[in-house]
Design a protein around this motif. Structure first.
Motif, PDB file in Angstrom:
ATOM      1  N   GLN A   1      -3.944 -21.470 -32.109  1.00  0.00           N
ATOM      2  CA  GLN A   1      -4.881 -22.399 -32.692  1.00  0.00           C
ATOM      3  C   GLN A   1      -5.754 -21.725 -33.487  1.00  0.00           C
ATOM      4  O   GLN A   1      -6.190 -22.484 -34.594  1.00  0.00           O
ATOM      5  CB  GLN A   1      -5.757 -22.959 -31.579  1.00  0.00           C
ATOM      6  CG  GLN A   1      -5.088 -23.927 -30.385  1.00  0.00           C
ATOM      7  CD  GLN A   1      -5.863 -24.086 -29.447  1.00  0.00           C
ATOM      8  OE1 GLN A   1      -7.117 -23.619 -29.028  1.00  0.00           O
ATOM      9  NE2 GLN A   1      -5.372 -25.087 -28.373  1.00  0.00           N
ATOM     10  N   LEU A   2      -6.065 -20.224 -33.529  1.00  0.00           N
ATOM     11  CA  LEU A   2      -6.884 -19.551 -34.383  1.00  0.00           C
ATOM     12  C   LEU A   2      -6.164 -19.837 -35.780  1.00  0.00           C
ATOM     13  O   LEU A   2      -6.729 -19.656 -37.016  1.00  0.00           O
ATOM     14  CB  LEU A   2      -7.210 -18.034 -33.961  1.00  0.00           C
ATOM     15  CG  LEU A   2      -8.085 -17.246 -34.776  1.00  0.00           C
ATOM     16  CD1 LEU A   2      -9.371 -17.962 -34.859  1.00  0.00           C
ATOM     17  CD2 LEU A   2      -8.222 -15.820 -34.237  1.00  0.00           C
ATOM     18  N   PHE A   3      -4.999 -19.548 -35.687  1.00  0.00           N
ATOM     19  CA  PHE A   3      -4.035 -19.507 -37.076  1.00  0.00           C
ATOM     20  C   PHE A   3      -3.648 -20.753 -37.594  1.00  0.00           C
ATOM     21  O   PHE A   3      -2.805 -20.759 -38.234  1.00  0.00           O
ATOM     22  CB  PHE A   3      -3.048 -18.315 -36.888  1.00  0.00           C
ATOM     23  CG  PHE A   3      -3.534 -16.960 -36.825  1.00  0.00           C
ATOM     24  CD1 PHE A   3      -4.017 -16.190 -38.008  1.00  0.00           C
ATOM     25  CD2 PHE A   3      -3.750 -16.252 -35.919  1.00  0.00           C
ATOM     26  CE1 PHE A   3      -4.658 -15.057 -38.021  1.00  0.00           C
ATOM     27  CE2 PHE A   3      -4.133 -14.972 -35.692  1.00  0.00           C
ATOM     28  CZ  PHE A   3      -4.946 -14.249 -36.594  1.00  0.00           C
ATOM     29  N   GLY A   4      -3.712 -21.664 -36.823  1.00  0.00           N
ATOM     30  CA  GLY A   4      -3.432 -23.091 -37.197  1.00  0.00           C
ATOM     31  C   GLY A   4      -1.837 -23.699 -36.669  1.00  0.00           C
ATOM     32  O   GLY A   4      -1.289 -24.209 -37.158  1.00  0.00           O
ATOM     33  N   ILE A   5      -1.436 -22.731 -35.492  1.00  0.00           N
ATOM     34  CA  ILE A   5      -0.373 -23.139 -34.927  1.00  0.00           C
ATOM     35  C   ILE A   5      -0.596 -23.665 -33.694  1.00  0.00           C
ATOM     36  O   ILE A   5      -1.193 -23.307 -32.886  1.00  0.00           O
ATOM     37  CB  ILE A   5       0.643 -21.784 -34.799  1.00  0.00           C
ATOM     38  CG1 ILE A   5       0.675 -20.867 -36.248  1.00  0.00           C
ATOM     39  CG2 ILE A   5       1.914 -21.825 -34.416  1.00  0.00           C
ATOM     40  CD1 ILE A   5       1.213 -19.590 -36.008  1.00  0.00           C
ATOM     41  N   ASP A   6       0.139 -24.883 -33.629  1.00  0.00           N
ATOM     42  CA  ASP A   6      -0.081 -25.668 -32.569  1.00  0.00           C
ATOM     43  C   ASP A   6       0.980 -25.286 -31.304  1.00  0.00           C
ATOM     44  O   ASP A   6       2.175 -24.998 -31.752  1.00  0.00           O
ATOM     45  CB  ASP A   6      -0.050 -27.319 -32.610  1.00  0.00           C
ATOM     46  CG  ASP A   6      -0.893 -27.783 -33.555  1.00  0.00           C
ATOM     47  OD1 ASP A   6      -2.170 -27.137 -33.462  1.00  0.00           O
ATOM     48  OD2 ASP A   6      -0.813 -28.585 -34.241  1.00  0.00           O
TER      49      ASP A   6
END
Length: 323
Positions: free
Chosen positions: A146-151
């Motif tokens: 979530q921090l790097f935009g990966i779900d």
């Protein structure tokens, strides 16, 4: 005249007629104890509530023997092995020069000595409520994604269902072993601190590492302090396996005896059978403890060995090693 005087001087005095001191209180005590013993034997023989024939018939059945070996004996041995090993590590942490290791060791002993074992067993018996699965991999993988935009980032290698791992036996083992490690840590710490500091300084002067110092110098001398309370802890662990009834652990001596008593409506004979089994097992441990104490207490004197036994007596009341 002179011969008469010499005879008078050399004559031996009359023997002292010593009257032994009377102890009426002792005989009164003996009489009272004899009456109480006779009353106890009379109750054992005449009271039908004991139901001796039923008890003897049931207490040697295969499920009871299986509970004795796989539950009580196996649990005691494995829990003590884990408790002693982990206790040594925690003791070394508490004696470390690193304040973080000392703090973690203190927190561990503080928590597991403060919480009763029955409560710990209840908690570990229901710990599956926290996690439905136990998985191994990169920690905080979802949060990192979530921090790097990966779900739904999942960096987990493998996992197990908590029901498959945290069985009743394993939950009971964790509760007893982790609790025992806290008490053993204090016992080992007291044993290590009992060794004279000059021994450590001499070993360091010879160039020994900390590990060699512990293995070759400190622990062999500390064993005479560690063994007596460790024997009492083992006896306490044997008795505390009866608490597994509340996890529950079905393959355990007291669970099986209690189940037979409730199923046949003969509760009291089965509880007496439990007392007899625990008396038998504890007697074996006491014999082993005696020979271990004699071996490691060589050259220490009977008074010193008695003091060491007194240090660990509270442990037999449910755990309470050296402070």
């Amino acid at each position: 005249m002179e011969s008469e005087e010499l005879t008078t001087v050399r004559a031996r005095p009359e023997p002292i007629k010593a009257v032994p001191v009377r102890h009426p209180g002792r005989w009164v005590t003996v009489a009272v104890l004899a009456v109480l013993a006779a009353m106890f034997v009379h109750v054992l023989v005449t009271n039908k509530a004991f139901n001796w024939s039923f008890m003897v018939d049931k207490m040697f059945r295969p499920p009871i023997i299986e509970g004795l070996l796989r539950g009580t004996v196996l649990m005691t041995v494995v829990a003590m092995l884990i408790g002693v090993t982990l206790g040594v590590l925690v003791a070394i942490m508490r004696l470390s020069d690193n304040p973080i290791l000392r703090g973690v060791g203190w927190l561990y002993t503080w928590f597991f000595r403060a919480v009763p074992r029955l409560v710990l067993l209840a908690v570990f018996g229901n710990i599956g409520i926290l996690w439905s699965r136990i998985e191994f991999g990169v920690p905080f993988d979802t949060q990192l994604g979530q921090l790097f935009g990966i779900d739904n980032l999942q960096l987990r290698l493998f996992g197990f269902s908590s029901r498959d791992i945290l069985t009743g036996f394993m939950a009971g083992l964790l509760g007893l072993a982790l609790s025992e490690a806290a008490y053993m840590a204090e016992i080992v710490r007291a044993g290590i601190q009992s060794v004279d500091g000059g021994q450590t300084e001499a070993a360091q002067a010879l160039g020994m590492s900390r590990g060699q110092l512990l293995r070759r110098v400190v622990l062999p001398q500390a064993m005479r302090v560690i063994i007596p309370p460790t024997g009492n802890e083992t006896i306490a662990m044997l008795k505390d396996t009866s608490l597994l009834l509340y996890v529950p652990v079905s393959v355990e001596l007291f669970f099986q005896l209690d189940a037979v008593g409730k199923r046949t409506f003969q509760i009291f004979p089965m509880y007496v059978a439990a007392c007899l089994w625990y008396l038998f097992l504890t007697s074996i441990l006491l014999v082993g403890q005696y020979f271990l104490e004699r071996h490691f207490g060589r050259g220490y004197g009977p008074a010193g060995r008695a003091r060491l036994r007194l240090r660990g007596m509270t442990a037999e009341q449910g755990g309470g090693g050296a402070q």
